[in-house]
Design an enzyme around this catalytic site. Sequence first.
Site, mmCIF file in Angstrom:
data_model
loop_
_atom_site.group_PDB
_atom_site.id
_atom_site.type_symbol
_atom_site.label_atom_id
_atom_site.label_comp_id
_atom_site.label_asym_id
_atom_site.label_seq_id
_atom_site.Cartn_x
_atom_site.Cartn_y
_atom_site.Cartn_z
ATOM 1 N N CYS A 22 0.783 -1.245 0.000
ATOM 2 C CA CYS A 22 0.000 0.000 0.000
ATOM 3 C C CYS A 22 0.810 1.288 0.000
ATOM 4 O O CYS A 22 0.842 2.008 -0.990
ATOM 5 C CB CYS A 22 -0.962 -0.016 1.186
ATOM 6 S SG CYS A 22 -2.072 -1.405 1.175
ATOM 7 N N HIS B 177 -1.923 6.395 2.091
ATOM 8 C CA HIS B 177 -2.038 5.419 3.185
ATOM 9 C C HIS B 177 -1.985 6.201 4.496
ATOM 10 O O HIS B 177 -1.149 7.112 4.637
ATOM 11 C CB HIS B 177 -0.884 4.418 3.116
ATOM 12 C CG HIS B 177 -1.077 3.252 4.047
ATOM 13 N ND1 HIS B 177 -1.860 2.169 3.736
ATOM 14 C CD2 HIS B 177 -0.613 3.039 5.294
ATOM 15 C CE1 HIS B 177 -1.847 1.311 4.743
ATOM 16 N NE2 HIS B 177 -1.104 1.827 5.716
#
EC number: 3.1.6.13
Lengths: 95, 422
Positions: B51, B105
Amino acid sequence: NPHESIAYSQYPRPADYPQWNSDKPSLKDIKVMGYSIRTIDYRYTVWVGFNPHDFLANFSDVHAGELYFVDSDPLQDHNMYNDSQGGDLLQSLIP
Amino acid sequence: KDTLNVLLIIVDDLRLSLGCYGDKLIKSPNIDQLASHSLLFQNAFAQQAVCAPSRVSFLTGRRPDTTRLYDFNSYWRVQAGNFSTIPQYFKENGYVTMSVGKVFHPGISSNHSDDSPYSWSVPPYHPSSEKYENTKTCRGPDGELHANLICPVDMADIPEGTLPDKQSTEQAIQLLEKMKTSASPFFLAVGYHKPHIPFRYPKEFQKLYPLENITLAPDPQVPAGLPPVAYNPWMDIRLREDVQALNLSVPYGPIPVDFQRKIRQSYFASVSYLDTQVGHLLSALDDFHLANSTIVAFTSDHGWSLGEHGQWAKYSNFDVATHVPLMFYAPGRTALLPEAGKKLFPYIDPFDPASELMEPGQQAVDLVELVSLFPTLTDLAGLHVPPRCPIPSFHVELCREGQSLLKHFRFNDLEKDLTLRD
Protein backbone atom coordinates in the site's frame (compact mmCIF):
# COMPACT_ATOMS: atom_id res chain seq x y z
CA ASN A 1 6.37 -0.65 -30.44
CA PRO A 2 4.76 -2.47 -27.49
CA HIS A 3 7.81 -4.74 -27.37
CA GLU A 4 9.94 -1.82 -26.29
CA SER A 5 7.73 -0.80 -23.37
CA ILE A 6 9.03 -1.78 -19.93
CA ALA A 7 7.62 -1.71 -16.40
CA TYR A 8 9.88 -1.78 -13.34
CA SER A 9 8.80 -3.12 -9.96
CA GLN A 10 10.65 -3.92 -6.79
CA TYR A 11 10.12 -5.64 -3.44
CA PRO A 12 12.21 -5.71 -0.22
CA ARG A 13 12.99 -8.73 1.95
CA PRO A 14 14.67 -9.09 5.38
CA ALA A 15 16.27 -12.45 4.54
CA ASP A 16 16.72 -15.10 1.84
CA TYR A 17 14.17 -17.37 3.52
CA PRO A 18 10.57 -16.55 4.43
CA GLN A 19 10.19 -15.33 7.99
CA TRP A 20 7.55 -13.53 10.08
CA ASN A 21 8.42 -10.05 8.65
CA SER A 22 9.11 -11.07 5.04
CA ASP A 23 5.90 -9.44 3.79
CA LYS A 24 6.51 -6.04 5.35
CA PRO A 25 10.10 -5.59 6.53
CA SER A 26 10.92 -2.32 8.25
CA LEU A 27 13.55 -0.27 6.44
CA LYS A 28 16.27 -1.10 8.98
CA ASP A 29 15.65 -4.85 8.45
CA ILE A 30 15.82 -4.83 4.64
CA LYS A 31 18.75 -6.95 3.48
CA VAL A 32 17.61 -7.91 -0.05
CA MET A 33 15.76 -6.03 -2.79
CA GLY A 34 14.07 -7.78 -5.73
CA TYR A 35 14.19 -5.63 -8.87
CA SER A 36 11.95 -6.67 -11.76
CA ILE A 37 11.99 -5.74 -15.42
CA ARG A 38 8.69 -6.66 -17.07
CA THR A 39 8.23 -6.52 -20.85
CA ILE A 40 5.57 -7.89 -23.16
CA ASP A 41 7.71 -11.03 -23.51
CA TYR A 42 9.16 -11.76 -20.07
CA ARG A 43 9.66 -10.88 -16.42
CA TYR A 44 13.27 -10.84 -15.23
CA THR A 45 13.94 -10.35 -11.51
CA VAL A 46 17.18 -10.25 -9.55
CA TRP A 47 17.18 -10.33 -5.75
CA VAL A 48 20.30 -8.40 -4.73
CA GLY A 49 21.95 -7.29 -1.51
CA PHE A 50 20.58 -3.96 -0.19
CA ASN A 51 22.03 -1.55 2.38
CA PRO A 52 19.20 0.33 4.16
CA HIS A 53 21.55 2.91 5.59
CA ASP A 54 22.74 4.35 2.31
CA PHE A 55 19.80 2.98 0.29
CA LEU A 56 22.16 1.25 -2.10
CA ALA A 57 21.52 -2.02 -3.95
CA ASN A 58 24.55 -4.15 -4.76
CA PHE A 59 23.96 -5.73 -8.16
CA SER A 60 27.10 -7.82 -7.92
CA ASP A 61 25.63 -9.50 -4.83
CA VAL A 62 22.90 -11.57 -6.49
CA HIS A 63 21.03 -13.76 -3.99
CA ALA A 64 18.59 -15.26 -6.51
CA GLY A 65 16.97 -14.68 -9.88
CA GLU A 66 13.73 -15.29 -11.73
CA LEU A 67 13.01 -15.39 -15.43
CA TYR A 68 9.56 -16.20 -16.86
CA PHE A 69 8.53 -16.06 -20.50
CA VAL A 70 5.02 -14.69 -20.95
CA ASP A 71 4.08 -16.67 -24.05
CA SER A 72 5.15 -20.10 -22.82
CA ASP A 73 4.56 -19.54 -19.10
CA PRO A 74 1.94 -16.79 -18.55
CA LEU A 75 1.32 -17.86 -14.94
CA GLN A 76 5.03 -17.59 -14.08
CA ASP A 77 5.44 -21.09 -12.66
CA HIS A 78 8.62 -22.17 -14.45
CA ASN A 79 11.62 -20.15 -13.42
CA MET A 80 14.18 -20.20 -16.25
CA TYR A 81 16.77 -18.04 -14.52
CA ASN A 82 19.26 -20.79 -13.70
CA ASP A 83 18.95 -22.22 -17.20
CA SER A 84 19.75 -18.80 -18.59
CA GLN A 85 22.87 -18.09 -16.54
CA GLY A 86 26.13 -17.73 -18.40
CA GLY A 87 24.47 -18.14 -21.78
CA ASP A 88 24.03 -15.27 -24.19
CA LEU A 89 20.30 -15.41 -23.52
CA LEU A 90 20.50 -12.64 -20.93
CA GLN A 91 22.42 -10.37 -23.24
CA SER A 92 19.70 -10.73 -25.84
CA LEU A 93 17.07 -9.83 -23.21
CA ILE A 94 18.57 -6.61 -21.94
CA PRO A 95 16.46 -3.88 -23.60
CA LYS B 1 -14.91 27.35 -17.99
CA ASP B 2 -13.28 24.82 -20.31
CA THR B 3 -10.94 23.46 -17.65
CA LEU B 4 -11.64 19.79 -17.08
CA ASN B 5 -12.33 18.45 -13.60
CA VAL B 6 -10.63 15.26 -12.42
CA LEU B 7 -12.16 12.32 -10.54
CA LEU B 8 -9.46 9.85 -9.47
CA ILE B 9 -10.78 6.51 -8.18
CA ILE B 10 -8.22 4.38 -6.34
CA VAL B 11 -9.25 0.89 -5.24
CA ASP B 12 -7.33 -0.90 -2.49
CA ASP B 13 -5.74 -4.25 -3.45
CA LEU B 14 -7.76 -4.68 -6.65
CA ARG B 15 -6.22 -7.19 -9.06
CA LEU B 16 -7.46 -7.67 -12.65
CA SER B 17 -10.58 -9.52 -11.43
CA LEU B 18 -12.89 -7.42 -13.58
CA GLY B 19 -15.10 -8.18 -16.57
CA CYS B 20 -13.34 -5.52 -18.66
CA TYR B 21 -10.06 -7.37 -18.10
CA GLY B 22 -11.51 -10.58 -19.43
CA ASP B 23 -12.50 -12.25 -16.16
CA LYS B 24 -15.74 -14.00 -17.13
CA LEU B 25 -16.64 -14.93 -13.57
CA ILE B 26 -16.67 -11.42 -12.16
CA LYS B 27 -19.78 -9.21 -12.15
CA SER B 28 -18.45 -5.68 -12.40
CA PRO B 29 -20.91 -4.01 -14.80
CA ASN B 30 -20.34 -0.44 -13.64
CA ILE B 31 -16.56 -0.58 -13.94
CA ASP B 32 -16.99 -2.38 -17.27
CA GLN B 33 -19.26 0.45 -18.40
CA LEU B 34 -16.60 3.00 -17.43
CA ALA B 35 -14.07 0.95 -19.41
CA SER B 36 -16.34 1.01 -22.47
CA HIS B 37 -16.00 4.81 -22.53
CA SER B 38 -12.31 4.87 -21.62
CA LEU B 39 -8.83 4.00 -22.76
CA LEU B 40 -7.98 0.81 -20.83
CA PHE B 41 -4.36 -0.21 -20.28
CA GLN B 42 -4.09 -3.98 -20.29
CA ASN B 43 -0.53 -4.04 -18.98
CA ALA B 44 -0.18 -1.51 -16.16
CA PHE B 45 2.13 -2.30 -13.25
CA ALA B 46 2.66 -0.95 -9.75
CA GLN B 47 6.19 -0.11 -8.71
CA GLN B 48 5.89 -1.97 -5.40
CA ALA B 49 3.13 -4.39 -4.37
CA VAL B 50 2.27 -2.91 -0.98
CA CYS B 51 0.00 0.00 0.00
CA ALA B 52 1.99 2.96 1.29
CA PRO B 53 5.08 2.64 -0.96
CA SER B 54 2.92 2.22 -4.06
CA ARG B 55 0.62 5.11 -3.23
CA VAL B 56 3.41 7.52 -2.32
CA SER B 57 5.20 6.48 -5.51
CA PHE B 58 2.36 7.16 -7.92
CA LEU B 59 1.03 10.21 -6.05
CA THR B 60 4.46 11.88 -6.18
CA GLY B 61 5.42 10.48 -9.59
CA ARG B 62 8.68 9.07 -8.18
CA ARG B 63 9.91 5.51 -7.91
CA PRO B 64 10.35 3.86 -4.47
CA ASP B 65 14.13 4.19 -4.73
CA THR B 66 13.54 7.96 -4.88
CA THR B 67 10.80 8.26 -2.24
CA ARG B 68 12.90 5.85 -0.13
CA LEU B 69 9.69 4.39 1.25
CA TYR B 70 9.71 0.57 1.13
CA ASP B 71 7.72 0.13 4.36
CA PHE B 72 5.17 2.29 6.20
CA ASN B 73 7.44 4.22 8.51
CA SER B 74 8.63 7.40 6.85
CA TYR B 75 7.24 10.56 5.24
CA TRP B 76 8.91 11.34 1.91
CA ARG B 77 9.14 15.08 2.63
CA VAL B 78 11.36 14.21 5.62
CA GLN B 79 13.10 11.06 4.43
CA ALA B 80 13.82 11.81 0.77
CA GLY B 81 12.74 15.20 -0.56
CA ASN B 82 9.97 17.78 -0.65
CA PHE B 83 8.34 16.18 -3.71
CA SER B 84 5.12 17.71 -5.02
CA THR B 85 2.11 15.41 -5.33
CA ILE B 86 -0.54 15.12 -8.04
CA PRO B 87 -3.24 16.86 -5.93
CA GLN B 88 -0.75 19.50 -4.80
CA TYR B 89 0.11 20.30 -8.42
CA PHE B 90 -3.57 20.59 -9.35
CA LYS B 91 -4.18 22.75 -6.27
CA GLU B 92 -1.32 25.05 -7.34
CA ASN B 93 -3.05 25.28 -10.73
CA GLY B 94 -6.31 26.60 -9.38
CA TYR B 95 -8.17 23.37 -8.61
CA VAL B 96 -10.16 22.65 -5.46
CA THR B 97 -8.60 19.37 -4.35
CA MET B 98 -10.48 16.93 -2.11
CA SER B 99 -9.75 13.49 -0.67
CA VAL B 100 -12.37 10.90 0.35
CA GLY B 101 -11.46 7.56 1.93
CA LYS B 102 -8.08 5.86 1.45
CA VAL B 103 -6.01 7.91 -1.03
CA PHE B 104 -2.74 8.28 0.82
CA HIS B 105 -2.04 5.42 3.19
CA PRO B 106 -2.87 6.67 6.71
CA GLY B 107 -0.12 7.12 9.30
CA ILE B 108 3.50 8.17 9.16
CA SER B 109 3.87 7.74 5.38
CA SER B 110 1.47 10.66 4.84
CA ASN B 111 2.47 12.61 7.96
CA HIS B 112 -0.67 11.50 9.82
CA SER B 113 -2.49 14.11 7.74
CA ASP B 114 -2.98 12.61 4.25
CA ASP B 115 -0.25 15.13 3.32
CA SER B 116 -2.45 18.08 4.27
CA PRO B 117 -2.25 20.99 3.79
CA TYR B 118 0.11 20.50 0.83
CA SER B 119 -2.20 18.23 -1.17
CA TRP B 120 -5.73 19.15 -0.22
CA SER B 121 -7.89 22.30 -0.26
CA VAL B 122 -10.20 20.93 2.45
CA PRO B 123 -9.58 18.41 5.27
CA PRO B 124 -9.61 14.84 3.90
CA TYR B 125 -12.68 12.74 4.72
CA HIS B 126 -12.45 9.35 6.39
CA PRO B 127 -15.59 7.26 6.93
CA SER B 128 -16.50 6.91 10.61
CA SER B 129 -17.30 3.19 10.26
CA GLU B 130 -13.70 2.45 9.24
CA LYS B 131 -12.79 2.03 12.92
CA TYR B 132 -14.83 -1.20 13.06
CA GLU B 133 -13.15 -2.78 10.01
CA ASN B 134 -10.79 -5.01 12.01
CA THR B 135 -12.93 -5.52 15.10
CA LYS B 136 -15.16 -8.45 16.03
CA THR B 137 -18.11 -7.71 13.76
CA CYS B 138 -18.24 -10.99 11.80
CA ARG B 139 -21.06 -13.31 12.92
CA GLY B 140 -19.54 -16.83 12.96
CA PRO B 141 -21.32 -20.21 12.61
CA ASP B 142 -21.30 -20.23 16.44
CA GLY B 143 -23.43 -17.09 16.44
CA GLU B 144 -20.58 -15.19 18.11
CA LEU B 145 -18.79 -12.13 16.71
CA HIS B 146 -15.24 -12.59 15.41
CA ALA B 147 -12.50 -10.63 13.63
CA ASN B 148 -12.40 -12.87 10.58
CA LEU B 149 -10.86 -12.69 7.12
CA ILE B 150 -14.13 -13.79 5.54
CA CYS B 151 -16.81 -11.44 6.84
CA PRO B 152 -20.10 -11.20 4.94
CA VAL B 153 -22.30 -8.95 7.11
CA ASP B 154 -25.95 -8.17 7.63
CA MET B 155 -26.10 -4.38 7.38
CA ALA B 156 -28.61 -4.23 10.22
CA ASP B 157 -26.21 -6.16 12.42
CA ILE B 158 -23.08 -3.98 12.24
CA PRO B 159 -22.06 -0.82 14.13
CA GLU B 160 -23.52 2.36 12.57
CA GLY B 161 -25.43 0.10 10.13
CA THR B 162 -23.07 1.03 7.32
CA LEU B 163 -19.69 0.28 5.76
CA PRO B 164 -16.75 2.59 5.00
CA ASP B 165 -17.08 2.49 1.21
CA LYS B 166 -20.79 3.27 1.36
CA GLN B 167 -20.03 6.31 3.48
CA SER B 168 -17.23 7.35 1.13
CA THR B 169 -19.58 7.19 -1.86
CA GLU B 170 -22.18 9.30 -0.06
CA GLN B 171 -19.54 11.89 0.89
CA ALA B 172 -18.08 11.99 -2.62
CA ILE B 173 -21.55 12.53 -4.13
CA GLN B 174 -22.19 15.39 -1.71
CA LEU B 175 -18.90 17.00 -2.75
CA LEU B 176 -19.77 16.60 -6.45
CA GLU B 177 -23.12 18.25 -5.83
CA LYS B 178 -21.38 21.18 -4.12
CA MET B 179 -18.80 21.51 -6.92
CA LYS B 180 -21.26 21.33 -9.82
CA THR B 181 -21.95 25.06 -9.53
CA SER B 182 -18.44 26.06 -8.48
CA ALA B 183 -16.48 28.47 -10.62
CA SER B 184 -13.30 26.51 -9.83
CA PRO B 185 -12.46 23.14 -11.33
CA PHE B 186 -12.13 20.26 -8.88
CA PHE B 187 -9.77 17.34 -8.36
CA LEU B 188 -11.61 14.72 -6.30
CA ALA B 189 -9.76 11.56 -5.24
CA VAL B 190 -11.92 8.73 -3.90
CA GLY B 191 -10.12 5.82 -2.24
CA TYR B 192 -12.18 2.66 -1.73
CA HIS B 193 -11.13 0.17 0.95
CA LYS B 194 -12.49 -3.02 -0.56
CA PRO B 195 -11.38 -5.60 -1.64
CA HIS B 196 -8.57 -5.05 0.93
CA ILE B 197 -8.87 -7.52 3.82
CA PRO B 198 -10.99 -8.25 5.81
CA PHE B 199 -13.51 -9.25 3.15
CA ARG B 200 -16.32 -7.41 4.95
CA TYR B 201 -19.21 -6.79 2.58
CA PRO B 202 -23.03 -7.01 2.50
CA LYS B 203 -23.68 -10.75 2.66
CA GLU B 204 -26.09 -10.77 -0.32
CA PHE B 205 -23.10 -10.31 -2.66
CA GLN B 206 -22.02 -13.84 -1.83
CA LYS B 207 -25.02 -15.09 -3.86
CA LEU B 208 -23.34 -13.78 -7.02
CA TYR B 209 -20.60 -16.41 -6.54
CA PRO B 210 -22.06 -19.79 -5.52
CA LEU B 211 -19.25 -21.79 -3.91
CA GLU B 212 -19.75 -24.65 -6.38
CA ASN B 213 -18.72 -22.27 -9.17
CA ILE B 214 -15.51 -21.19 -7.45
CA THR B 215 -12.36 -22.97 -8.56
CA LEU B 216 -8.87 -22.93 -7.07
CA ALA B 217 -6.16 -20.78 -8.64
CA PRO B 218 -4.89 -22.42 -11.86
CA ASP B 219 -1.47 -22.94 -10.24
CA PRO B 220 -2.02 -23.35 -6.49
CA GLN B 221 1.32 -25.02 -5.72
CA VAL B 222 4.54 -23.25 -4.76
CA PRO B 223 6.61 -23.60 -7.97
CA ALA B 224 9.63 -25.91 -7.67
CA GLY B 225 12.06 -23.36 -9.10
CA LEU B 226 10.86 -20.43 -7.00
CA PRO B 227 13.74 -18.94 -4.97
CA PRO B 228 12.65 -18.80 -1.28
CA VAL B 229 13.43 -15.06 -1.18
CA ALA B 230 10.77 -14.47 -3.86
CA TYR B 231 8.00 -16.14 -1.82
CA ASN B 232 5.74 -14.02 0.42
CA PRO B 233 4.40 -15.92 3.48
CA TRP B 234 1.06 -14.00 3.69
CA MET B 235 1.38 -13.34 7.41
CA ASP B 236 -1.44 -10.75 7.53
CA ILE B 237 -4.29 -13.12 6.69
CA ARG B 238 -2.94 -15.69 9.16
CA LEU B 239 -3.73 -13.24 11.98
CA ARG B 240 -7.48 -13.36 11.28
CA GLU B 241 -9.45 -15.60 13.65
CA ASP B 242 -10.94 -17.89 10.99
CA VAL B 243 -7.50 -18.47 9.42
CA GLN B 244 -5.82 -18.94 12.80
CA ALA B 245 -8.33 -21.71 13.53
CA LEU B 246 -6.89 -23.66 10.57
CA ASN B 247 -3.54 -24.08 12.37
CA LEU B 248 -1.58 -23.63 9.18
CA SER B 249 2.11 -24.38 8.99
CA VAL B 250 4.46 -21.45 8.37
CA PRO B 251 5.61 -20.34 5.84
CA TYR B 252 4.14 -22.51 3.10
CA GLY B 253 0.78 -23.63 4.53
CA PRO B 254 -1.11 -24.81 2.46
CA ILE B 255 -4.62 -23.56 3.18
CA PRO B 256 -7.25 -26.37 2.93
CA VAL B 257 -8.77 -26.26 -0.55
CA ASP B 258 -12.35 -25.61 0.63
CA PHE B 259 -11.15 -22.56 2.55
CA GLN B 260 -9.12 -21.41 -0.47
CA ARG B 261 -12.33 -21.39 -2.47
CA LYS B 262 -14.10 -19.44 0.28
CA ILE B 263 -11.36 -16.81 0.26
CA ARG B 264 -11.66 -16.49 -3.52
CA GLN B 265 -15.46 -16.35 -3.28
CA SER B 266 -15.32 -13.50 -0.76
CA TYR B 267 -12.67 -11.56 -2.71
CA PHE B 268 -14.93 -11.69 -5.79
CA ALA B 269 -18.01 -10.74 -3.72
CA SER B 270 -16.06 -7.75 -2.36
CA VAL B 271 -15.22 -6.70 -5.94
CA SER B 272 -18.89 -6.74 -6.95
CA TYR B 273 -19.83 -4.76 -3.83
CA LEU B 274 -17.12 -2.22 -4.72
CA ASP B 275 -18.47 -2.10 -8.28
CA THR B 276 -21.85 -0.95 -6.97
CA GLN B 277 -20.16 1.90 -5.09
CA VAL B 278 -18.29 3.00 -8.21
CA GLY B 279 -21.58 2.74 -10.10
CA HIS B 280 -23.42 5.07 -7.72
CA LEU B 281 -20.53 7.55 -7.84
CA LEU B 282 -20.36 7.64 -11.65
CA SER B 283 -24.14 7.84 -11.95
CA ALA B 284 -24.03 10.97 -9.78
CA LEU B 285 -21.50 12.46 -12.21
CA ASP B 286 -24.19 12.11 -14.87
CA ASP B 287 -26.96 13.42 -12.62
CA PHE B 288 -24.99 16.61 -11.91
CA HIS B 289 -24.16 17.05 -15.63
CA LEU B 290 -20.47 16.74 -14.86
CA ALA B 291 -19.71 13.79 -17.17
CA ASN B 292 -19.01 16.22 -20.05
CA SER B 293 -16.41 18.13 -18.10
CA THR B 294 -14.70 15.56 -15.88
CA ILE B 295 -11.79 13.23 -16.57
CA VAL B 296 -12.19 9.93 -14.69
CA ALA B 297 -9.11 7.86 -13.85
CA PHE B 298 -9.57 4.41 -12.30
CA THR B 299 -6.79 2.30 -10.83
CA SER B 300 -5.59 0.35 -7.79
CA ASP B 301 -2.41 0.50 -5.72
CA HIS B 302 -1.39 -3.11 -6.54
CA GLY B 303 -2.89 -6.54 -7.16
CA TRP B 304 -3.46 -9.55 -4.87
CA SER B 305 -2.52 -13.25 -5.05
CA LEU B 306 -5.55 -15.53 -4.72
CA GLY B 307 -3.63 -18.77 -4.23
CA GLU B 308 -1.42 -18.58 -7.32
CA HIS B 309 2.06 -20.04 -6.61
CA GLY B 310 0.72 -21.10 -3.18
CA GLN B 311 0.63 -17.42 -2.18
CA TRP B 312 -1.99 -15.00 -0.89
CA ALA B 313 -2.06 -11.21 -0.50
CA LYS B 314 0.42 -8.88 -2.22
CA TYR B 315 4.09 -8.46 -1.04
CA SER B 316 5.79 -9.96 -4.10
CA ASN B 317 7.00 -9.24 -7.65
CA PHE B 318 4.62 -11.71 -9.25
CA ASP B 319 2.36 -10.27 -11.95
CA VAL B 320 -0.77 -11.11 -9.91
CA ALA B 321 0.55 -8.74 -7.22
CA THR B 322 1.91 -5.93 -9.43
CA HIS B 323 -0.56 -5.95 -12.36
CA VAL B 324 -3.25 -3.28 -11.83
CA PRO B 325 -6.35 -2.01 -13.63
CA LEU B 326 -5.75 1.40 -15.21
CA MET B 327 -8.22 3.31 -17.36
CA PHE B 328 -8.93 6.93 -18.26
CA TYR B 329 -12.22 8.43 -19.40
CA ALA B 330 -11.63 11.81 -21.09
CA PRO B 331 -14.86 13.56 -22.19
CA GLY B 332 -15.13 13.95 -25.95
CA ARG B 333 -11.75 12.22 -26.37
CA THR B 334 -12.17 8.57 -25.31
CA ALA B 335 -15.93 8.70 -25.79
CA LEU B 336 -18.41 10.92 -27.62
CA LEU B 337 -20.12 13.40 -25.35
CA PRO B 338 -23.52 12.06 -24.35
CA GLU B 339 -26.40 13.50 -26.34
CA ALA B 340 -28.76 15.76 -24.42
CA GLY B 341 -30.76 13.79 -21.91
CA LYS B 342 -28.69 10.62 -22.35
CA LYS B 343 -26.49 9.21 -19.57
CA LEU B 344 -22.99 7.84 -20.01
CA PHE B 345 -22.85 6.08 -16.65
CA PRO B 346 -26.35 4.87 -15.67
CA TYR B 347 -26.15 2.69 -12.57
CA ILE B 348 -26.19 -1.05 -13.39
CA ASP B 349 -27.27 -3.57 -10.78
CA PRO B 350 -24.86 -6.55 -10.75
CA PHE B 351 -27.77 -8.72 -9.61
CA ASP B 352 -29.70 -7.85 -12.76
CA PRO B 353 -29.23 -10.85 -15.07
CA ALA B 354 -30.35 -8.72 -18.02
CA SER B 355 -27.35 -6.40 -17.71
CA GLU B 356 -25.79 -6.98 -21.06
CA LEU B 357 -22.10 -7.38 -21.86
CA MET B 358 -20.32 -4.11 -22.43
CA GLU B 359 -18.69 -3.07 -25.67
CA PRO B 360 -14.98 -2.59 -24.87
CA GLY B 361 -13.59 0.93 -25.26
CA GLN B 362 -10.14 1.84 -26.52
CA GLN B 363 -7.37 -0.48 -25.31
CA ALA B 364 -3.58 -0.29 -25.15
CA VAL B 365 -1.30 -3.33 -24.71
CA ASP B 366 1.94 -1.46 -24.12
CA LEU B 367 3.43 -1.92 -20.70
CA VAL B 368 2.91 1.16 -18.55
CA GLU B 369 3.58 2.05 -14.94
CA LEU B 370 1.57 3.66 -12.16
CA VAL B 371 4.39 6.20 -11.82
CA SER B 372 3.07 7.61 -15.13
CA LEU B 373 -0.22 8.67 -13.53
CA PHE B 374 1.14 12.10 -12.57
CA PRO B 375 2.27 13.25 -16.04
CA THR B 376 -0.71 11.63 -17.73
CA LEU B 377 -3.36 13.34 -15.60
CA THR B 378 -1.66 16.74 -15.97
CA ASP B 379 -1.39 16.19 -19.73
CA LEU B 380 -5.05 15.17 -20.08
CA ALA B 381 -6.14 18.20 -18.01
CA GLY B 382 -4.14 20.50 -20.26
CA LEU B 383 -1.71 21.56 -17.54
CA HIS B 384 2.00 21.90 -18.15
CA VAL B 385 3.53 18.43 -17.70
CA PRO B 386 6.28 18.56 -15.07
CA PRO B 387 9.79 18.00 -16.45
CA ARG B 388 11.51 14.64 -16.38
CA CYS B 389 13.50 14.10 -13.19
CA PRO B 390 17.29 14.25 -13.25
CA ILE B 391 19.07 11.35 -11.53
CA PRO B 392 19.18 11.72 -8.59
CA SER B 393 16.24 14.07 -8.01
CA PHE B 394 16.01 14.33 -4.22
CA HIS B 395 16.65 18.08 -4.47
CA VAL B 396 13.96 18.66 -7.14
CA GLU B 397 10.47 19.41 -5.81
CA LEU B 398 8.55 19.12 -9.10
CA CYS B 399 9.49 16.52 -11.68
CA ARG B 400 8.34 13.09 -12.76
CA GLU B 401 10.02 9.71 -13.27
CA GLY B 402 7.20 8.28 -15.39
CA GLN B 403 6.22 9.25 -18.91
CA SER B 404 2.92 10.76 -20.01
CA LEU B 405 0.69 8.13 -21.62
CA LEU B 406 -1.11 10.63 -23.86
CA LYS B 407 0.48 9.10 -26.98
CA HIS B 408 -1.69 6.00 -26.40
CA PHE B 409 -4.94 7.97 -26.65
CA ARG B 410 -6.14 7.61 -30.22
CA PHE B 411 -8.41 10.62 -30.42
CA ASN B 412 -8.64 10.39 -34.18
CA ASP B 413 -10.69 7.15 -33.80
CA LEU B 414 -13.24 9.29 -32.12
CA GLU B 415 -13.26 11.79 -34.94
CA LYS B 416 -14.24 8.94 -37.23
CA ASP B 417 -17.07 8.13 -34.83
CA LEU B 418 -18.01 11.78 -34.86
CA THR B 419 -18.26 11.86 -38.65
CA LEU B 420 -20.18 8.60 -38.51
CA ARG B 421 -22.48 10.11 -35.88
CA ASP B 422 -22.94 13.25 -38.03
